[in-house]
Structures are given as C-alpha cells and as structure tokens.
Design a protein around this motif. Structure first.
Motif, PDB file in Angstrom:
ATOM      1  N   PHE A 168      -9.594   4.855  -6.658  1.00  0.00           N
ATOM      2  CA  PHE A 168     -10.076   3.642  -7.340  1.00  0.00           C
ATOM      3  C   PHE A 168      -9.533   3.525  -8.763  1.00  0.00           C
ATOM      4  O   PHE A 168      -9.731   2.534  -9.432  1.00  0.00           O
ATOM      5  N   ARG A 187      -3.298   0.324  -6.313  1.00  0.00           N
ATOM      6  CA  ARG A 187      -3.486   0.137  -4.872  1.00  0.00           C
ATOM      7  C   ARG A 187      -4.960   0.080  -4.499  1.00  0.00           C
ATOM      8  O   ARG A 187      -5.380  -0.760  -3.701  1.00  0.00           O
ATOM      9  N   GLY A 188      -5.758   0.969  -5.092  1.00  0.00           N
ATOM     10  CA  GLY A 188      -7.189   1.004  -4.795  1.00  0.00           C
ATOM     11  C   GLY A 188      -7.893  -0.252  -5.267  1.00  0.00           C
ATOM     12  O   GLY A 188      -8.764  -0.794  -4.587  1.00  0.00           O
ATOM     13  N   LYS A 189      -7.507  -0.724  -6.443  1.00  0.00           N
ATOM     14  CA  LYS A 189      -8.167  -1.905  -6.987  1.00  0.00           C
ATOM     15  C   LYS A 189      -7.807  -3.143  -6.175  1.00  0.00           C
ATOM     16  O   LYS A 189      -8.642  -4.008  -5.910  1.00  0.00           O
ATOM     17  N   GLN A 209      -9.365  -6.999  -1.795  1.00  0.00           N
ATOM     18  CA  GLN A 209      -9.166  -7.500  -0.436  1.00  0.00           C
ATOM     19  C   GLN A 209     -10.419  -7.286   0.417  1.00  0.00           C
ATOM     20  O   GLN A 209     -10.729  -8.110   1.275  1.00  0.00           O
ATOM     21  N   ALA A 210     -11.124  -6.192   0.154  1.00  0.00           N
ATOM     22  CA  ALA A 210     -12.365  -5.950   0.896  1.00  0.00           C
ATOM     23  C   ALA A 210     -13.379  -7.053   0.583  1.00  0.00           C
ATOM     24  O   ALA A 210     -14.088  -7.544   1.458  1.00  0.00           O
ATOM     25  N   TYR A 262     -14.542   2.709   0.993  1.00  0.00           N
ATOM     26  CA  TYR A 262     -13.500   1.756   1.367  1.00  0.00           C
ATOM     27  C   TYR A 262     -12.138   2.192   0.840  1.00  0.00           C
ATOM     28  O   TYR A 262     -11.122   2.032   1.507  1.00  0.00           O
ATOM     29  N   GLU A 263     -12.148   2.774  -0.365  1.00  0.00           N
ATOM     30  CA  GLU A 263     -10.890   3.193  -1.000  1.00  0.00           C
ATOM     31  C   GLU A 263     -10.192   4.307  -0.219  1.00  0.00           C
ATOM     32  O   GLU A 263      -9.032   4.602  -0.451  1.00  0.00           O
ATOM     33  N   LYS A 299       0.813  -1.228   0.000  1.00  0.00           N
ATOM     34  CA  LYS A 299       0.000   0.000   0.000  1.00  0.00           C
ATOM     35  C   LYS A 299       0.843   1.272   0.000  1.00  0.00           C
ATOM     36  O   LYS A 299       0.435   2.301   0.517  1.00  0.00           O
ATOM     37  N   SER A 320      -6.940  -3.134  -2.995  1.00  0.00           N
ATOM     38  CA  SER A 320      -7.632  -3.012  -1.715  1.00  0.00           C
ATOM     39  C   SER A 320      -9.091  -3.450  -1.833  1.00  0.00           C
ATOM     40  O   SER A 320      -9.628  -4.114  -0.956  1.00  0.00           O
ATOM     41  N   LEU A 321      -9.699  -3.048  -2.930  1.00  0.00           N
ATOM     42  CA  LEU A 321     -11.105  -3.396  -3.116  1.00  0.00           C
ATOM     43  C   LEU A 321     -11.276  -4.914  -3.205  1.00  0.00           C
ATOM     44  O   LEU A 321     -12.207  -5.482  -2.629  1.00  0.00           O
ATOM     45  N   TYR A 358      -7.932   3.648   4.193  1.00  0.00           N
ATOM     46  CA  TYR A 358      -6.574   3.261   4.556  1.00  0.00           C
ATOM     47  C   TYR A 358      -5.573   4.236   3.965  1.00  0.00           C
ATOM     48  O   TYR A 358      -5.914   5.061   3.118  1.00  0.00           O
TER      49      TYR A 358
END
Ligand code: FAD
Ligand code: SF4
Ligand code: SF4
Ligand code: SF4
Lengths: 439, 461
Positions: free
Chosen positions: A49, A53-55, A60-61, B27-28, A31, A57-58, B31
């Motif tokens: 997004f 990194r954003g993609k 991972q969510a 969510y984005e 990250k 993380s998403l 963090y």
C-alpha cells in the motif's frame, strides 16, 4: 440485514462514482510493480500500500464497488510524497502521482476534510489572515524556537502540534521578505521587468533566499516587482486533493500577476514554479481561466532557468572556495525538469568545486506535509540522503526548494554533520557580493 | 476457521505489527503482475525468521489453511494469487546479505533481498550474480528461485538454477531442512536444491540460499543487425552458435515490436525490417575482439542489411533503446498486457514467429514479439483490454494457437515465468497424464494436506 447490505452497496456505488473519470487512466497500469524500485516510501516499508501499484489497485477496488472509501483508504492515499519517481519510471506512462491526488480528492468528497486540515486551509484561503498569522509567528519566533548557530535553522522549543520537538525547522523571519522591499525595485535601463513569485516559505521563513534572488536579478539589469497581493501558490492544498480551493488560489494569483504586466514571472521554489506552470492543467474544466493560466504559464521561469535563458554576468564574480554538491528536488527534476541550469550556475562560480552525490535525484523525504504526519519515516528516507551527502565531503549542499532545504538541514543537524544547505542562487549572490568587495 | 482467530494466532507468532487483515490491506495482496487474477486472502503475515515460518506452517498444516508465499509480487503467472483465501506469507523481511565467501565465491543471502541489491553489494569484489530478469530491480531472490527466473544473459551464463547451490527450506509440516552446500561437487542424495528451485512455492518456503558468484567480465562489445526476412535472422542466430560463439546476449525484435517502439520513441528504427538482432559478446578483451569480428562475418553472410557496432557505453545504451523500450512501448498501446514466454529450440525461431503473426491476424489481436533468441525464449506480448469480454475470448484463442504451436515445434509452455494459474490448461498436453501424475506424487509426498500454494502449477491435485 437485507437493508443494511443495500445501504453499504449504495454507499460503495457513490464512492465509485467519484473515481469514474479516471477509470481508463487507472486501467493503464499493468501491475508490473516497476514502481517499487524507486518509491522512497516502499523502500522503507516494503508494503504494497506504500507503492503506486497498491494505491492504483485500491482505487480500482473502490471503482468496482468492492471497497468503500474508508478511513484507511484516506490514510493510504495520504502516505505519498508526491515525488513523481513512480511516474517517471513507469513503463506504461501512468501518471500515478496525479492519480493519487485524485484519490485524495475523492476521499475528501466522500469523507470530508480532516478537521486539522480544515482549520489550516481556511487560514490559507484567507490571505490577510494567513499573512498576519505567519507574521505573528515571526514576531514571536524567539519565544518558540531555539537558534542553531550558522544553519539558519532552529529547534522547536515549545511543542508545536504535529511537529516533533527535536526537529529543526526554518526560523520564522522577524520581518517577511515582501515587507522588507518596495513593490517595485527599479533598475536604470532595465532589460526586463520581472515579477518575483516569492512563495510562502521564502517570504516568511527563508528570506535570505528571497534576498539573493532579488540581488541577482537586479545585478543582471532587471527591474523586480514584488506584487504585495500574491498568495500561496496553492500546492499544499492541491496535493491534499482539495482541488476547488487550490483553483481559487490559482485564480487569485493569475489576476495579481496579470495586473503587474511583467515580461517574466520568476520563482525560486521548484514546487511553486511547477504549480504556476501547471495552473492550466488545474483549471482545465474552466476554459476561460485555463487560457489566462496558459498566458501566465508561458512567462513563468524558475530562477536558474531564467538566468541561463536571458544571460547573467560571470565576469564580476568573486571566488567561493568551497566544495559544493547538489540535491535535485522532485518538483525540479521530475516536475519542471530543470537540472542542468542550476549546475551550470554553480560551476560558473570561480573556486566552486562541484561534486555530484549518489542518487542526487532521489526524494529527500520532505513531501510537504508528509514529513509532519510521518516524521519517523521521512527521517529514515532523509538519512539516506544525508549519507550520500556525507560521502561527498562537501561544504555546501544546494537545493532549489525551501522545503528540501528545511528537511535536509534537519537531517544534517540530527546526524551531526558539518554541511550548510543553500539555494544555488544564494551562492551566485554571494559571489557577486565578493566581486564587489574586491573591486 | 474464524478469520479473527487466525489473525490472533499469527500475531502470537510474529507480533502484531507483522500481521495485516484490514479489507484494504487484504485487497493489496489479492493480485500480482498477472492480469485478471484477484482473490482475497484472510490474512497477510510477514515472518522474520525461519523459526517463525516453521511455527506458521505447523499451525497452517494442522488447521489445513492455504499458505501463499510472496516476494515482490511481480510474477506473470498468478503465482502469488491467493486462490482459496488463507495466509499470504510475505517474505520481504528476510532482507539480509549474510555473507560473501570470497574463497569459495559463494554468497549467503536471505530470500527477501532484491536481486539488484546482491549485484550492487558484490560489485566491490569484481563479482556478479548473473540471473538478471527484466525485474532485476524489483524481484526478490526468493521469487526468482521459486520461478527459476532467467534473463538477458541466460544463453551464456545460464539461469537461476545454475547459481543456486544450497537452500534453507521450511516444509509444509514446519520442518526446517538444508539442501546442498558450498561443495562444487555434491551427489549426496536427491538433488533437493534443484527440486525446490522452480517449484513456485508449491513444495516448501525458501528462507535462505547459497548462491554461486562469478567474476565480472572484463570487456564487452555490442552490436545491432537489421534483417529483411525472418529466415535470415534465424539463420544468423544458428550461424553464430555454429561458429562456436556463445554471446552473453542475443536478442530479437519482430516487425510489430520495431514499429511500436519507433512510433513512440522516434529513434530511427527500420520500420520495414522483418527483425532486428541485438548481440553482446563479453569476456577477456582479446577474445571479445576476436568474437565480435566473427559475429560480424556471420551477420553479413546471412544478408543482414545493416550492422552497427557500439562505439562507446553511451552508444550501446542508444542502440539498446529498442530492446529496453520494447515492453514499455507495447504496454502503452492498450491497457492490459500479457507477456508470454513460450520457448522453442533456437533453430525453430522463424517458424514460431510466423505462428505468432498468424495467430495475431486470425484472431484480430495485437501481438508484438521480442525475446531471447539465443535460447529460443520468446516473449509474444499480447496487448488488449481486460474489460472487453469478446476481445478476451479472442486473446485466449490466440494464446491457444501460440502454445499449441510451440509444443508442436518441440517447445515448452514457459521458459522463465512459470506455470502458476495462467498456463495450467496446457500442462497435460506438454507432460502427458503420466508426467502430471509423477509431479503430483512429489507434491503429495511433501505437502500431504495440499496447503502450499494450492491450485498452482499442477491444478487440482
Ligand atoms: C515487466 C516484467 C518483466 C519480467 N521479466 C522477466 C525476465 O526477464 N525473466 C524472468 O524469468 N522473469 C521475468 N518476469 C517475471 C518475474 O519478475 C519473475 O518471475 C520474478 O522472479 C518474480 O519475483 P518476485 O519476488 O516478484 O516473486 P513473486 O511474484 O512474489 O512470487 C513468484 C512465485 O514465487 C513464489 N515465492 C516467492 N517467494 C518465495 C519463497 N521465499 N519461497 C517459496 N516460494 C516463493 C510465489 O509463491 C510465486 O509462486 C518479469 C515480470 C515483469 C512484470
Ligand atoms: S504504476 Fe506503472 S510501474 Fe507501477 S505497476 Fe502500474 S504500470 Fe507498473
Ligand atoms: S509519488 Fe513518490 S512517494 Fe508517491 S507513490 Fe510515487 S514514488 Fe512513491
Ligand atoms: S509551494 Fe510551498 S513555498 Fe511554494 S508557495 Fe506553495 S506553500 Fe509556499
């Protein structure tokens, strides 16, 4: 209420299961945000997004059950050019571009394929139908497209769904490349038997590129085979996350090219060549096919890679007194990592004044179907490319990818610039032609 | 407060296109670059003018809604994590370099501009803006001001606070104030510019800054030196400064880092060395030559077993691979990476590195240390797997040893990354109750409703 919550949860769980196998790969992303620096889309939107990194993380969510695979998830995964800039600069070695394709794959499994894509892909999977459809388009091309002099580009005259009416695209050829030649083009005392993987764009639109490849191959003593049954390499389908269908197309091509027993398989589109070289990865879950794919991949070369490796004549080249600059297509520079060979070829042509443009390895914003869905954004990205081209004062821009050629040509037309875009091999072919004329 | 009502109020201020509140978008922004901190905000708002920020602050202050300013989200102390929901205030639309005043060598820059873009822009005038954190290509000016970021050139050129001469700040109550100015000397009132610089978004929202620029150095010389003991390396560092030379860069890599880089890169690094120093002197060509000679002598005096002088810019790049790849290679070892920045007086570097090595062995965690030896700013980098709870406990214990060790050597918890949430537990130990109270009093005076980045830097207030 209780029951509804349970359903949502179980839904999330089944979505999470779709990404389970990449959990570790996703966890490797620290990250740090370094991927913001190169991402062409983030550069324009500045929204998390847009960037790898954003993609990640998403995904991972979803994996942790916090979010379902929603329509917005689908949209976010779709807004990526697959340009690989993030992966090339990631300190942790995260292959974000591949992971994003896995995200698209999961979205298809969870939500099904978008109806428009469904139609196009069913057409793509059926080779005869696909060929017929594109050939018809070619024959009726004059009806729907208006020519722009000199640039081998046209404006869409009638609105085409998903296509901006002011956009310059390549003309559909009146006769596809492979219908203009016999399946085998013989050369006396041939050094190599070379199968030409034309790819769709070259076969149906930029036949001038295909002709140049054939001329250069025969000029250098190669026998050229044009297998009639070859099909699209599968890239557009693969990058949509439709792995099953893409793999079927790969298998078809493997069979076709095994049959023609060539020493080399040569392509002139960076994306196509990357796909052929990547088939073993695509087919990793089917060991037998993977092995066959590997045997094929070992013989695959990009045209400039092939010429530099096996040698090409430079003693009979005519002059091309032009200033030339080069754009490195993403799948050339970061996919198959070929940047030196096309430069070497261009510089070997007498008269060519080669100039490097700023940010020559930056994505041109095309990204396959990305530019259809997000024309405005891909135009903004391309305008930066055009600015860099303009600063070189070049006459010609070279790009080893028909999609880049189309998108950059569009940019040049929109920005009222004088340049013409060619494949580097076209300049080499033209130099041989001039050499012959002089002789 | 109803979330939809909040979003609607924000849309009224900045327009629909600048407000995000879908679960995915939220969510984005939950963090940043800090492992293990993710909290959902209620809305993400991108203002474009100080006036808009002011209206947002007035609304938030009235309704007591937390506001978390955010630039590029690359900080390593959970500084942007929206701990209690509320508004993430995304500052990246403030993206203009307004003016470069060549007579006063001052640039007027909005906070959403990326630091590298400032340097790209002023290069044409032969000027530089020296603060260069590892994230110079991604970090926003606002983020670096709020964190008071340093970088490779900190030893000679100083850190962010040495270059910020004036600020435009929106306070918690919505007031817009201007601090400092273009005057080189300025003692009118409290030095509010310095107060906001490094305040981690807890005292006000910075929207614009006046930055001091300096001429780019004409020449530079780089070298790399290998040492068999930490003491020799440490003495060399002190020796260079004692010889009255202030290198632009003076970096150290410990043995664990050297081995890791060599494993990945195969560039022929000495894997048995205790430490490597990388040194660059810059300035006027004649001075640079002279200083390089003196540095070489100091390195030899302190038993450096091997010194290589860069012959060309390409050769320098090659020599600096080890430093450039230190973090990337360490990060590749394991999924999770904590880059710490405990800092000690430079004379204490050998002792500190021993504390780190001991903590690593005692708690069975992997740590590589590299850092800015010249200013004592070390980066013990702990690699682990956040998903392994037992390991995370050991990581925490090792961190505890390292932070306490640094404080015992007269050091500080953070040299450049900030406190945020990550280092809160050790704050009172460094500053004492009274010190914390004084800081809390400042916070309460400027932000009585505690809406600005609540929970950070000071913890409960
Ligand atoms: C790989 C890596 C290397 C790094 N190397 C260094 C280094 O060498 N030196 C160094 O000092 N740091 C380093 N950092 C830390 C980080 O890059 C810096 O702290 C950076 O300045 C943060 O900038 P940003 O725009 O990402 O800020 P963010 O992460 O978005 O925010 C940082 C803090 O500033 C606040 N903030 C942001 N904008 C504003 C504003 N306009 N007004 C008020 N408050 C605001 C936020 O609330 C937060 O508390 C590194 C980080 C990484 C991931
Ligand atoms: S993908 Fe790579 S560059 Fe991007 S945040 Fe993750 S680790 Fe950093
Ligand atoms: S592949 Fe290109 S467009 Fe996609 S996230 Fe990476 S850098 Fe951005
Ligand atoms: S990558 Fe593009 S041009 Fe190449 S075969 Fe596939 S669709 Fe056709």
């Amino acid at each position: 209420m209780e029951e509804k919550k349970l359903t949502a949860e179980s839904l999330n769980n089944s979505d999470a299961a779709l990404l389970q196998d990449i959990e570790d790969a996703l966890a490797n992303c620290m990250k740090c945000g370094n991927c913001q620096a190169g991402c062409p889309i983030y550069r324009e939107t500045k929204k998390e997004f847009s960037v790898a990194r954003g993609k990640i993380s998403l995904m991972q969510a979803v994996l942790s059950g916090k979010l379902p695979i929603s329509e917005e998830f689908d949209t976010i995964m779709a807004s990526c050019l697959n340009c690989k800039t993030c992966s090339a600069n990631c300190p942790c070695g995260v292959k974000a571009d591949d992971l994003i394709l896995r995200g698209r794959n999961a979205a298809i499994k969870a939500r099904g394929l978008h109806p428009v894509k469904k139609t196009i892909f069913s057409l793509l999977s059926n080779r005869p139908l696909f060929n017929a459809a594109l050939r018809m388009g070619g024959m009726f091309g004059w009806l729907t497209f208006k020519d722009i002099p000199d640039k081998n580009a046209v404006f869409s005259r009638f609105p085409v769904p998903g296509m901006d009416p002011n956009r310059a695209t390549a003309p559909l050829a009146s006769k596809p490349l492979r219908s203009q030649y016999p399946e085998v083009i013989k050369t006396a005392g041939a050094k190599h038997r070379v199968a030409f993987f034309t790819g769709c764009t070259i076969n149906f639109m930029y036949t001038d590129m295909g002709k140049a490849v054939i001329d250069v191959l025969t000029e250098n003593g190669n026998e050229v085979v044009l297998p009639g049954k070859q099909h699209c390499c599968g890239t557009p389908v693969h990058v949509s996350g439709c792995f099953d269908l893409a793999n079927e197309m790969a298998k078809h091509n493997i069979e076709v090219f095994e049959e023609c027993r060539a020493d080399y398989i040569v392509g002139a589109c960076g994306s196509c060549v990357e796909a052929l070289k990547d088939y073993p990865k695509w087919l990793k879950d089917e060991p037998e096919w993977q092995e066959r794919a590997q045997r094929l991949a070992d013989r695959v070369r990009e045209i400039s890679e092939f010429l530099v490796e096996t040698g090409y004549h430079t003693d009979n080249l005519g002059r091309i007194d032009k200033r030339v600059t080069m754009h490195d297509p993403c799948h050339m520079v970061r996919g198959i990592k070929i940047t030196e060979q096309p430069r070497q070829i261009l510089k070997s042509i007498p008269g060519v004044d080669f100039v490097e443009m700023k940010e020559h390895d930056r994505c041109c914003g095309s990204g396959g179907s990305f530019c259809l869905a997000h024309y405005e954004l891909s135009r903004q990205i391309n305008d930066r490319k055009c600015k860099n081209i303009a600063a070189t004062n070049a006459d010609y821009v070279c790009a080893s990818c028909p999609s880049c050629r189309m998108h950059i040509t569009d940019g040049i037309v929109q920005n009222h610039m004088p340049q013409t875009v060619y494949h580097p091999i076209q300049l080499l072919a033209a130099a041989y032609q001039k050499g012959r004329e002089k002789a | 407060m109803e979330k939809m009502q909040l979003a609607a109020a924000m849309e009224k201020i900045v327009g629909k296109e600048n407000v995000l509140y879908s679960p995915e978008a939220l969510y984005e922004y939950s963090y940043d670059a800090t492992p293990g901190h993710s909290y959902m905000p209620d809305v993400v708002v991108s203002p474009g003018t100080a006036q808009e920020v002011s209206e947002i602050m007035k609304y938030a202050n009235e309704h007591k809604i937390p506001v978390y300013p955010r630039g590029s989200g690359t900080n390593l102390s959970a500084g942007t994590a929206p701990l209690d929901g509320g508004i993430v205030l995304l500052m990246l639309r403030f993206n203009k370099i307004i003016d470069v005043d060549l007579e006063n060598l001052i640039a007027e820059v909005e906070v959403g501009v990326i630091v590298q873009e400032i340097n790209d822009h002023i290069a044409q005038y032969g000027l530089i803006y020296p603060p260069d954190p590892g994230t110079v290509k991604t970090a926003s000016l606002g983020g670096t001001i709020a964190e008071n970021s340093g970088g490779l050139r900190g030893l000679k050129y100083g850190i962010t606070k040495n270059y910020v001469q004036g600020l435009e700040v929106v306070l918690a109550n919505g007031d817009i104030i201007h601090t400092g100015g273009k005057n080189v000397k300025d003692v009118s009132g409290y030095d509010m510019t310095k107060l906001f610089t490094g305040s981690e978004g807890t005292l006000g929202i910075v929207t614009k800054a006046l930055l001091k620029l300096v001429p780019a150095p004409e020449a530079a010389k780089s070298m790399i030196a290998v040492f068999d003991t930490l003491e020799d390396a440490g003495n060399a560092v002190s020796g260079i400064i004692a010889a009255k030379i202030i290198p632009a860069t003076l970096e150290i890599l410990d043995n664990a880092t050297i081995r890791t880089v060599e494993d990945f890169m195969h560039v022929g690094l000495p894997v048995d060395a205790a430490a490597i120093l990388l040194i660059e002197v810059d300035g006027h060509p004649i001075v640079v030559d002279d200083e390089a000679k003196k540095v070489l002598a100091v390195l030899k005096e302190n038993n450096s077993r091997e010194v290589t002088l860069a012959k060309s810019p390409e050769h320098k790049e090659q020599l600096w691979t080890a430093r450039r790849m230190a973090l990337p290679c360490l990060a590749k070892l394991r999924p999770t990476t904590f880059v710490e920045d405990a800092t000690i007086p430079r004379s204490k570097i050998p002792q500190f590195l021993k504390i780190v090595t001991k903590a690593s062995a005692d708690h069975n965690v992997t740590i590589g240390t590299f850092g800015h030896a010249g200013d004592g700013n070390m980066h013990p980098t702990i690699v682990c797997d956040l998903r392994d709870e037992a390991e995370m406990q050991r990581v925490h214990d090792a961190m505890d040893d390292i932070f306490k060790g640094a404080l015992a050597l007269g050091g500080t918890l953070s040299g450049e990354h900030g406190i945020g949430l990550g280092k809160l537990p050790w704050m009172e130990q460094q500053h004492g109750k009274e010190g914390m109270n004084a800081m809390k009093a400042v916070k309460r005076a400027l932000d009585p409703n505690l809406i600005l980045n609540p929970g950070k830097l000071l913890g409960e207030c």
